[in-house]
Write a protein that holds these residues in place. Structure first.
Motif, PDB file in Angstrom:
ATOM      1  N   HIS A   1       0.819  -1.213   0.000  1.00 55.79           N
ATOM      2  CA  HIS A   1       0.000   0.000   0.000  1.00 55.79           C
ATOM      3  C   HIS A   1       0.853   1.263   0.000  1.00 55.79           C
ATOM      4  CE1 HIS A   1      -3.380  -2.627   0.611  1.00 55.79           C
ATOM      5  NE2 HIS A   1      -2.846  -3.104   1.721  1.00 55.79           N
ATOM      6  N   SER A   2       2.104   1.146   0.479  1.00 54.69           N
ATOM      7  CA  SER A   2       3.007   2.302   0.468  1.00 54.69           C
ATOM      8  C   SER A   2       3.911   2.293  -0.758  1.00 54.69           C
ATOM      9  CB  SER A   2       3.863   2.308   1.738  1.00 54.69           C
ATOM     10  OG  SER A   2       4.720   1.179   1.771  1.00 54.69           O
ATOM     11  N   GLY A   3       3.622   1.403  -1.691  1.00 52.42           N
ATOM     12  CA  GLY A   3       4.411   1.336  -2.913  1.00 52.42           C
ATOM     13  C   GLY A   3       5.598   0.411  -2.815  1.00 52.42           C
ATOM     14  N   GLY A   4       5.588  -0.485  -1.849  1.00 50.87           N
ATOM     15  CA  GLY A   4       6.696  -1.429  -1.701  1.00 50.87           C
ATOM     16  C   GLY A   4       7.643  -0.998  -0.603  1.00 50.87           C
ATOM     17  N   CYS A   5       8.705  -1.752  -0.426  1.00 49.10           N
ATOM     18  CA  CYS A   5       9.671  -1.453   0.628  1.00 49.10           C
ATOM     19  C   CYS A   5      10.734  -0.490   0.115  1.00 49.10           C
ATOM     20  CB  CYS A   5      10.333  -2.736   1.119  1.00 49.10           C
ATOM     21  SG  CYS A   5       9.201  -3.803   2.031  1.00 49.10           S
TER      22      CYS A   5
ATOM     23  N   ILE B   1       1.167 -16.429  11.731  1.00 48.07           N
ATOM     24  CA  ILE B   1       1.313 -15.300  10.800  1.00 48.07           C
ATOM     25  C   ILE B   1       2.009 -15.762   9.528  1.00 48.07           C
ATOM     26  CG2 ILE B   1       2.527 -13.116  10.439  1.00 48.07           C
ATOM     27  CD1 ILE B   1       2.015 -12.472  13.396  1.00 48.07           C
ATOM     28  N   ASP B   2       3.084 -16.520   9.669  1.00 49.08           N
ATOM     29  CA  ASP B   2       3.807 -17.026   8.496  1.00 49.08           C
ATOM     30  C   ASP B   2       2.883 -17.860   7.605  1.00 49.08           C
ATOM     31  OD1 ASP B   2       6.028 -15.810   9.492  1.00 49.08           O
ATOM     32  OD2 ASP B   2       7.214 -17.626   9.752  1.00 49.08           O
ATOM     33  N   ILE B   3       2.090 -18.720   8.210  1.00 51.89           N
ATOM     34  CA  ILE B   3       1.181 -19.567   7.438  1.00 51.89           C
ATOM     35  C   ILE B   3       0.137 -18.718   6.732  1.00 51.89           C
ATOM     36  CG2 ILE B   3      -0.586 -21.359   7.624  1.00 51.89           C
ATOM     37  CD1 ILE B   3       1.054 -22.514   9.976  1.00 51.89           C
ATOM     38  N   SER B   4      -0.351 -17.679   7.410  1.00 51.59           N
ATOM     39  CA  SER B   4      -1.323 -16.786   6.787  1.00 51.59           C
ATOM     40  C   SER B   4      -0.723 -16.052   5.598  1.00 51.59           C
ATOM     41  CB  SER B   4      -1.837 -15.774   7.823  1.00 51.59           C
ATOM     42  OG  SER B   4      -2.831 -14.940   7.271  1.00 51.59           O
ATOM     43  N   MET B   5       0.547 -15.654   5.704  1.00 48.52           N
ATOM     44  CA  MET B   5       1.222 -14.983   4.585  1.00 48.52           C
ATOM     45  C   MET B   5       1.356 -15.924   3.384  1.00 48.52           C
ATOM     46  SD  MET B   5       1.636 -12.040   5.820  1.00 48.52           S
ATOM     47  CE  MET B   5       1.478 -11.373   7.462  1.00 48.52           C
ATOM     48  N   ALA B   6       1.700 -17.183   3.668  1.00 48.76           N
ATOM     49  CA  ALA B   6       1.807 -18.163   2.588  1.00 48.76           C
ATOM     50  C   ALA B   6       0.442 -18.388   1.931  1.00 48.76           C
ATOM     51  CB  ALA B   6       2.375 -19.472   3.122  1.00 48.76           C
ATOM     52  N   CYS B   7      -0.622 -18.408   2.723  1.00 49.86           N
ATOM     53  CA  CYS B   7      -1.979 -18.572   2.187  1.00 49.86           C
ATOM     54  C   CYS B   7      -2.360 -17.377   1.321  1.00 49.86           C
ATOM     55  CB  CYS B   7      -2.984 -18.743   3.323  1.00 49.86           C
ATOM     56  SG  CYS B   7      -2.895 -20.336   4.158  1.00 49.86           S
ATOM     57  N   GLU B   8      -2.007 -16.184   1.771  1.00 49.41           N
ATOM     58  CA  GLU B   8      -2.312 -14.982   0.983  1.00 49.41           C
ATOM     59  C   GLU B   8      -1.575 -15.020  -0.350  1.00 49.41           C
ATOM     60  OE1 GLU B   8      -3.791 -11.219  -0.121  1.00 49.41           O
ATOM     61  OE2 GLU B   8      -4.426 -12.566   1.488  1.00 49.41           O
ATOM     62  N   GLN B   9      -0.308 -15.423  -0.332  1.00 49.97           N
ATOM     63  CA  GLN B   9       0.439 -15.518  -1.591  1.00 49.97           C
ATOM     64  C   GLN B   9      -0.167 -16.577  -2.497  1.00 49.97           C
ATOM     65  OE1 GLN B   9       4.310 -17.546  -2.471  1.00 49.97           O
ATOM     66  NE2 GLN B   9       5.162 -15.484  -2.191  1.00 49.97           N
ATOM     67  N   SER B  10      -0.576 -17.700  -1.919  1.00 49.50           N
ATOM     68  CA  SER B  10      -1.188 -18.770  -2.693  1.00 49.50           C
ATOM     69  C   SER B  10      -2.467 -18.302  -3.387  1.00 49.50           C
ATOM     70  CB  SER B  10      -1.496 -19.967  -1.782  1.00 49.50           C
ATOM     71  OG  SER B  10      -2.211 -20.975  -2.468  1.00 49.50           O
ATOM     72  N   VAL B  11      -3.290 -17.541  -2.662  1.00 45.80           N
ATOM     73  CA  VAL B  11      -4.523 -17.017  -3.247  1.00 45.80           C
ATOM     74  C   VAL B  11      -4.213 -16.085  -4.418  1.00 45.80           C
ATOM     75  CG1 VAL B  11      -6.517 -15.528  -2.807  1.00 45.80           C
ATOM     76  CG2 VAL B  11      -5.874 -17.271  -1.138  1.00 45.80           C
ATOM     77  N   ARG B  12      -3.221 -15.224  -4.256  1.00 49.12           N
ATOM     78  CA  ARG B  12      -2.855 -14.273  -5.309  1.00 49.12           C
ATOM     79  C   ARG B  12      -2.273 -14.967  -6.535  1.00 49.12           C
ATOM     80  NH1 ARG B  12      -0.484  -8.756  -2.557  1.00 49.12           N
ATOM     81  NH2 ARG B  12      -1.971  -8.628  -0.832  1.00 49.12           N
ATOM     82  N   ARG B  13      -1.621 -16.112  -6.319  1.00 49.44           N
ATOM     83  CA  ARG B  13      -0.964 -16.812  -7.429  1.00 49.44           C
ATOM     84  C   ARG B  13      -1.818 -17.954  -7.980  1.00 49.44           C
ATOM     85  NH1 ARG B  13       4.614 -16.446  -7.976  1.00 49.44           N
ATOM     86  NH2 ARG B  13       4.766 -18.684  -8.391  1.00 49.44           N
ATOM     87  N   GLY B  14      -3.043 -18.044  -7.520  1.00 54.36           N
ATOM     88  CA  GLY B  14      -3.920 -19.078  -8.036  1.00 54.36           C
ATOM     89  C   GLY B  14      -3.627 -20.466  -7.522  1.00 54.36           C
ATOM     90  N   GLY B  15      -3.019 -20.559  -6.342  1.00 57.51           N
ATOM     91  CA  GLY B  15      -2.803 -21.867  -5.732  1.00 57.51           C
ATOM     92  C   GLY B  15      -1.363 -22.271  -5.528  1.00 57.51           C
TER      93      GLY B  15
ATOM     94  N   PHE C   1       3.834  -9.625  -1.452  1.00 55.72           N
ATOM     95  CA  PHE C   1       3.683  -8.683  -2.571  1.00 55.72           C
ATOM     96  C   PHE C   1       4.953  -8.537  -3.407  1.00 55.72           C
ATOM     97  CE2 PHE C   1       4.553  -6.284   1.331  1.00 55.72           C
ATOM     98  CZ  PHE C   1       5.658  -5.525   0.987  1.00 55.72           C
ATOM     99  N   LYS C   2       6.046  -9.184  -2.991  1.00 58.26           N
ATOM    100  CA  LYS C   2       7.261  -9.234  -3.807  1.00 58.26           C
ATOM    101  C   LYS C   2       7.629 -10.704  -3.940  1.00 58.26           C
ATOM    102  CE  LYS C   2      10.697  -7.433  -6.072  1.00 58.26           C
ATOM    103  NZ  LYS C   2      10.494  -6.678  -7.320  1.00 58.26           N
ATOM    104  N   GLN C   3       7.071 -11.352  -4.945  1.00 56.00           N
ATOM    105  CA  GLN C   3       7.132 -12.811  -5.038  1.00 56.00           C
ATOM    106  C   GLN C   3       8.407 -13.249  -5.760  1.00 56.00           C
ATOM    107  OE1 GLN C   3       3.318 -13.725  -6.786  1.00 56.00           O
ATOM    108  NE2 GLN C   3       2.238 -12.695  -5.125  1.00 56.00           N
TER     109      GLN C   3
END
Length: 425
Positions: free
Chosen positions: A37-41, A213-227, A290-292
């Motif tokens: 949301h801040s344009g990345g790190c 938290i780590d597992i939730s981040m992996a789930c969020e990335q999985s959703v964004r990448r289609g699995g 957000f930086k895959q």
């Protein structure tokens, strides 16, 4: 029994007041300054503050810090951890002897709590899908605020509790200055019945939440990448979950650490355990949402080598120490006798430097950051901070050992001159 504290750490009341304010501010700055949301790190840590300062001028930014649902969720999480401590089976073990001649007993079931929680989490994700477990990522800021509030409340409660009844106070937290003692921790072992607040917070709510938290981040990335999930995310997830599981499995080892035997429980340990650990130590998987980054097999193998080298040093060094403390010496390690009647290891890992376990810890911390690449230093904040923390802890440990062993400590330092890094420091 409770002598007045005559020397200050962290530059005294002014320094501890600054840290009390700086820790929450830094936690928020890392969160808001390094996000999609801040344009990345940012490419430099110094550029985080301008972006956060701009955000602070927006009234909606302040409103975003509080999330009632997240606060209730965090409270439910803490209650769940207490319920697991109470209900799950576990052995009771004795800690070290306290100044009043007594020994506290601690219930050992942190690893059982972790396994139980991981089982529920795995079942939930298998039943409802990865998208159902992204709520921690979505409520990140609200959960962080709730953990900070919990830290302040516990610090205040334990500070007030220390004035009631006959209590054993921490030697470093009885200065008479309320700001300093609130931060350092006035009472050595604040408890509610057999429930020891300090040792409970040390391992359960923060460490296991870090894993979730780590597992939730992996789930969020999985959703964004289609699995699918990137190899970099898998690495960080595996490394950090292994670290958490190892710490919880070896729960009895914490009862001989400085946090338990020496430090009081105040805001310093509360905010470290409940807020700093889960929300700062998980910066890498959050960044990878957000930086895959895709590493490939060669870089993956190299990073795995760094991590497991660190893990081997960490675990084997601690194994040598624990065996020796328990009267075992399977490696026939050399040692020196002290006038106190105790012995100090002078060979093996503990002959290379005084804190080889810190060296292993730092190598693992570096391995957690390497999968994020080199576009920003923010994901390396943890290893940089950890280096400063361990150097400070090593300095405190040396001071305590010098008081404890006297001239024998000078002889020991001649035999083992290096502190953390052999041939370097």
């Amino acid at each position: 029994m409770n002598p007045r504290t005559t020397s200050y750490e962290f530059l005294g009341p002014v320094g501890t007041l600054f840290i009390t304010l700086a820790v929450p501010a830094t936690t928020y700055a890392l969160s808001f300054g390094c996000s999609e949301h801040s344009g990345g790190c940012p490419p430099l840590l110094a550029t985080i503050w301008p972006s956060v300062k701009t955000s602070m001028q927006d009234p909606e930014w302040w409103k975003s810090l509080w999330d009632r649902d997240a606060a209730l969720l965090y409270l439910a999480w803490y209650v769940y951890c207490v319920a697991c401590w109470l209900l799950l089976p576990g052995d009771w073990v004795e800690g070290t002897t306290i100044r009043d001649g007594t020994k506290k007993k601690y219930k050992i079931n942190a690893f059982s709590t972790f396994l139980f929680t991981m089982g529920i989490t795995a079942g939930w994700i298998m039943r409802f899908g990865p998208q159902s477990f992204t709520f921690i990522y979505e409520k990140w800021v609200g959960l962080m605020t709730a953990s900070l509030i919990m830290s302040v409340l516990q610090g205040l409660y334990c500070y007030a509790l220390s004035y009631y009844g006959e209590k054993v106070l921490a030697l470093g937290g009885n200065s008479g200055n309320p700001f300093y003692d609130f931060f350092i921790g006035r009472e050595l072992n604040p408890s509610i019945g057999s429930f020891d607040i300090k040792s409970f917070n040390e391992l359960r709510p923060g460490l296991i939440l870090w894993a979730l938290i780590d597992i939730s981040m992996a789930c969020e990335q999985s959703v964004r990448r289609g699995g699918s999930v990137t190899d970099s995310m898998w690495l960080v997830l595996a490394f950090q979950l292994l670290y958490v599981a190892d710490g919880l499995y070896n729960e009895p080892a914490i009862f001989t650490t400085m946090d338990i035997t020496t430090d009081g429980f105040g805001f310093m340990l509360a905010v470290g355990d409940l807020a700093w650990v889960p929300f700062v130590y998980s910066l890498q998987p959050r960044y990878l949402v957000f930086k895959q980054v895709e590493l490939g097999p060669v870089y993956t193998a190299l990073i795995v080598l760094v991590n497991f080298t660190g893990y081997y040093i960490f675990r084997d060094a601690n194994g040598e120490k624990n065996d020796f403390r328990n009267g075992k010496n399977p490696k026939n390690l050399k040692f020196m006798e002290t006038q106190r009647g105790t012995k100090l290891l002078t060979s093996g890992w503990w002959g290379l430097c005084r804190h080889p376990n810190y060296l292993g810890d730092l190598l693992m911390a570096l391995a957690w950051s390497l999968p994020t690449g080199f576009e920003t230093p923010v994901t390396y904040f943890y290893v940089s901070y950890f280096l400063v923390l361990l150097m400070h802890r090593q300095y405190r440990d040396d001071e305590n050992c010098e008081k404890k062993y006297g001239e024998d400590w000078d002889k020991y330092k001649q035999l083992v001159p290096y502190r953390i890094f052999p041939r370097i420091y």
